[in-house]
Design an enzyme around this catalytic site. Structure first.
Site, mmCIF file in Angstrom:
data_model
loop_
_atom_site.group_PDB
_atom_site.id
_atom_site.type_symbol
_atom_site.label_atom_id
_atom_site.label_comp_id
_atom_site.label_asym_id
_atom_site.label_seq_id
_atom_site.Cartn_x
_atom_site.Cartn_y
_atom_site.Cartn_z
ATOM 1 N N HIS A 173 0.819 -1.226 0.000
ATOM 2 C CA HIS A 173 0.000 0.000 0.000
ATOM 3 C C HIS A 173 0.848 1.269 0.000
ATOM 4 O O HIS A 173 0.349 2.343 -0.297
ATOM 5 C CB HIS A 173 -0.942 0.006 1.212
ATOM 6 C CG HIS A 173 -2.039 -1.007 1.090
ATOM 7 N ND1 HIS A 173 -3.330 -0.675 0.786
ATOM 8 C CD2 HIS A 173 -2.022 -2.359 1.190
ATOM 9 C CE1 HIS A 173 -4.070 -1.766 0.722
ATOM 10 N NE2 HIS A 173 -3.296 -2.805 0.965
ATOM 11 N N ASP A 385 3.356 9.420 -0.847
ATOM 12 C CA ASP A 385 2.201 8.633 -0.407
ATOM 13 C C ASP A 385 1.980 7.513 -1.405
ATOM 14 O O ASP A 385 2.120 7.732 -2.618
ATOM 15 C CB ASP A 385 0.950 9.538 -0.387
ATOM 16 C CG ASP A 385 0.010 9.217 0.757
ATOM 17 O OD1 ASP A 385 0.047 8.081 1.249
ATOM 18 O OD2 ASP A 385 -0.768 10.110 1.163
HETATM 19 C C1 GDG Z 1 -2.185 3.741 3.390
HETATM 20 C C2 GDG Z 1 -1.177 4.442 2.471
HETATM 21 C C3 GDG Z 1 -2.878 4.395 0.651
HETATM 22 C C4 GDG Z 1 -9.133 9.746 7.762
HETATM 23 N N1 GDG Z 1 -9.625 10.502 8.739
HETATM 24 C C5 GDG Z 1 -10.788 9.949 9.117
HETATM 25 C C6 GDG Z 1 -11.025 8.838 8.332
HETATM 26 N N2 GDG Z 1 -9.981 8.730 7.522
HETATM 27 C C7 GDG Z 1 -9.824 7.692 6.510
HETATM 28 C C8 GDG Z 1 -9.987 8.320 5.145
HETATM 29 C C9 GDG Z 1 -9.171 7.396 4.274
HETATM 30 C C10 GDG Z 1 -8.126 6.845 5.235
HETATM 31 O O1 GDG Z 1 -8.522 7.161 6.560
HETATM 32 C C11 GDG Z 1 -6.761 7.449 5.002
HETATM 33 O O2 GDG Z 1 -6.267 6.908 3.826
HETATM 34 P P1 GDG Z 1 -4.972 7.448 3.085
HETATM 35 O O3 GDG Z 1 -4.890 6.786 1.772
HETATM 36 O O4 GDG Z 1 -5.088 8.917 2.964
HETATM 37 O O5 GDG Z 1 -3.749 7.124 4.033
HETATM 38 P P2 GDG Z 1 -3.105 5.922 4.927
HETATM 39 O O6 GDG Z 1 -3.920 5.657 6.140
HETATM 40 O O7 GDG Z 1 -1.712 6.350 5.164
HETATM 41 O O8 GDG Z 1 -3.140 4.599 4.025
HETATM 42 C C12 GDG Z 1 -1.908 5.273 1.443
HETATM 43 C C13 GDG Z 1 -3.759 3.585 1.577
HETATM 44 O O9 GDG Z 1 -2.984 2.856 2.536
HETATM 45 C C14 GDG Z 1 -4.609 2.574 0.795
HETATM 46 O O10 GDG Z 1 -3.835 1.776 -0.016
HETATM 47 O O11 GDG Z 1 -3.697 5.234 -0.140
HETATM 48 O O12 GDG Z 1 -0.983 5.877 0.546
HETATM 49 O O13 GDG Z 1 -0.283 5.253 3.233
HETATM 50 O O14 GDG Z 1 -9.956 6.335 3.821
HETATM 51 O O15 GDG Z 1 -11.353 8.347 4.852
HETATM 52 N N3 GDG Z 1 -12.121 8.093 8.433
HETATM 53 C C15 GDG Z 1 -13.053 8.482 9.361
HETATM 54 N N4 GDG Z 1 -12.862 9.534 10.189
HETATM 55 C C16 GDG Z 1 -11.759 10.303 10.107
HETATM 56 O O16 GDG Z 1 -11.605 11.259 10.872
HETATM 57 N N5 GDG Z 1 -14.191 7.774 9.460
#
Ligand code: GDG
Length: 511
Positions: A173, A385
């Site tokens: 990821h 990212d």
């Molecule tokens: C890893 C990789 C890759 C965030 N704040 C809240 C909340 N979130 C959810 C978002 C989103 C997720 O968390 C964050 O996803 P990201 O992709 O931005 O980042 P990582 O957690 O670092 O994920 C990344 C991912 O894996 C998937 O392959 O894209 O690059 O680092 O879904 O919605 N959800 C809720 N409340 C919040 O305050 N409910």
């Protein structure tokens, strides 16, 4: 077990354990990129998800209580949850240590943040073996194993050492670093060899896949890369592995429908009423130094400085979701963010206008989508990212199509979204400030066209597209070829009976 099941293996299960007011354990859905992405995929598929619960053996949960809680949770989501239990020391050295103080910063090109403590390496191997043992216990040779992320790179290797034969695929990821960065890893050969034990390795972008192919060619003697197109064949003296880029998507329809719903509409109105006539910029990030949160706040301050007409007009709502809070580096980052917010608000605030609204907590999905829907601009600034799902969720929730996405060039999502988003370099403070100003001066037609393009890409390449292309490459199957969940309605809900769960048809949305 007659039919082939889809078995997902990840560091964490998609649920978190907590204690209620009376000290009783309960399970709640988890959050984070991997869980948000995968939960809708496995839902109702009757498969198995194996992972750690985030609670150590010492924290005193009885195995019988754990199994009861998980089987109740599994009923509701349509697949079986199987826990891996870890001691506090194993969790600390494998998760906080090797995974998050070595692999995480190194793979994000931040080698200066690595703590190459050799103690973590042994525990990383041990914990990967514990996962392999659980896999052997809960699966058979027919099952298709889909192992996720940098915590579990050695699982296929450990399965082989334990004499088990399984069909295995791995998805990373996070980014895969270029050769010169990967070479810094003291265990580079073992990590590379470990990856080459899978049958299929998936990366987020072609950049990551090419980085890996280069490392394989340079570090493993006799390796050849064959084929063209999305999936290449890597032939080593011992085996053949397939390698490809599979950019992860989101459940577009779910976000779009939530954004159109009454609850989000009302919450959105409430948010607007607190910022009358202000243009809102949104940042949503897990607390992490890769997400470029200080860089974003400083760029916003630069915009206020360079373009004084934005003062009193534009506010940044920055949501930071607590993450890895026990790691001292993350506490330092939190303090830095809070200091910057304080400084900027102290410097620019006027009666009736505060430049930065800082929210440090986990929001409900409804609240999150309400912010997505309401804010005119999303400012997504990771220094690096794997993908960045927030950028895609913002587009899916922008139902009015009047919203603008400013996206870091260094997010994996930039490769797919570059034709609709405004790309920025988060380290270029003045450049980001100019981009914010230009975006707010953009004409409505261009804004709508850009958002329509973005929504089309995010809708077409959604989470189901991702899982199907991955499964087709790895198992010549699509998601619907795996059996639907046969769910027993629990006794407490009436008589015990078997029902088959049918997923609602996945309808395209007019963009
Ligand atoms: C890893 C990789 C890759 C965030 N704040 C809240 C909340 N979130 C959810 C978002 C989103 C997720 O968390 C964050 O996803 P990201 O992709 O931005 O980042 P990582 O957690 O670092 O994920 C990344 C991912 O894996 C998937 O392959 O894209 O690059 O680092 O879904 O919605 N959800 C809720 N409340 C919040 O305050 N409910």
């Amino acid at each position: 077990m007659d039919a082939q099941r889809l078995v997902v293996v990840s560091n964490r299960l998609p649920v978190v354990l907590g204690k209620g007011k009376l000290g009783k354990w309960n399970v709640r859905p988890g959050s984070g990129g991997l869980v948000t992405a995968l939960a809708p995929v496995l839902r109702d598929r009757g498969g198995v998800w194996i992972g750690w619960l985030g609670v150590t053996k010492e924290e005193g949960m009885k195995s019988s209580t754990l199994n009861r809680l998980l089987s109740d949770g599994g009923f509701e989501i349509g697949y079986t949850l199987r826990p891996v239990e870890l001691s506090a020391e194993e969790a600390s050295r494998y998760y906080e240590g090797f995974s998050n103080e070595i692999l995480w910063p190194l793979f994000h090109d931040l080698s200066s943040r690595c703590n190459f403590d050799p103690a973590g390496w042994k525990t990383y191997q041990d914990v990967n073996r514990i996962f392999a043992e659980k896999i052997i216990e809960f699966t058979d040779e027919k099952d298709y194993l889909w192992i996720h992320d940098y915590h579990l790179i050695l699982v296929a290797d450990q399965l082989k050492r334990l004499g088990a034969t399984r069909k295995t695929a791995f998805f990373l990821h996070i980014p895969f670093p270029p050769l010169d960065i990967f070479l810094k890893l003291p265990w580079r050969f073992q990590i590379l060899e470990g990856l080459l034990e899978y049958d299929l390795i998936g990366f987020q972008t072609t950049r990551d896949a090419f980085n890996f192919l280069r490392c394989a060619r340079m570090l493993k003697e006799g390796t050849r890369v064959l084929g063209r197109g999305q999936v290449r064949r890597v032939v080593t003296p011992e085996r053949e592995v397939r390698v490809g880029a599979f950019p992860i998507g989101i459940d577009f329809r779910e976000f779009s429908e939530l954004a159109s719903g009454k609850e989000v509409f009302e919450l959105s109105r409430l948010i607007r009423s607190h910022f009358p006539d202000h243009k809102l910029i949104l940042g949503v990030d897990r607390l992490d130094y890769t997400k470029g949160i200080p860089e974003k706040i400083l760029a916003f301050a630069e915009a206020l400085e360079r373009y004084p007409e934005l003062q009193g007009q534009v506010s940044l709502i920055q949501v930071v979701v607590p993450s890895r809070t026990v790691v001292p580096e993350y506490q330092v980052l939190k303090e830095e963010i809070e200091r910057l917010v304080g400084e900027i608000n102290g410097r620019f605030s006027q009666v009736g206008w505060t430049p930065v609204h800082y929210v440090y907590r986990h929001l409900s999905r409804i609240q999150l989508v309400a912010y997505y829907r309401t804010c005119r601009m999303a400012l997504v600034t990771p220094l690096k990212d794997g993908m960045n799902l927030v950028a895609k969720e913002y587009c899916a929730s922008s139902i009015s199509k009047n919203n603008i996405l400013l996206l870091s060039e260094f997010a994996g999502a930039a490769a797919q979204l570059q034709r609709g988003a405004i790309l920025i370099n988060p380290s270029d403070r003045e450049g980001v400030a100019d981009a914010i100003y230009r975006a707010f001066s953009m004409d409505q037609v261009e804004i709508r066209e850009r958002m329509q393009r973005l929504r089309k890409i995010v809708r077409q390449q959604d989470i189901f597209h991702w899982v199907n292309t991955f499964l087709e490459a790895g198992a010549s199957k699509r998601l619907e070829d795996f059996p639907l969940a046969e769910m027993f309605v629990p006794r407490s809900h009436g008589s015990s009976k078997t029902v088959f769960n049918a997923r609602a048809k996945h309808l395209p949305e007019a963009v």
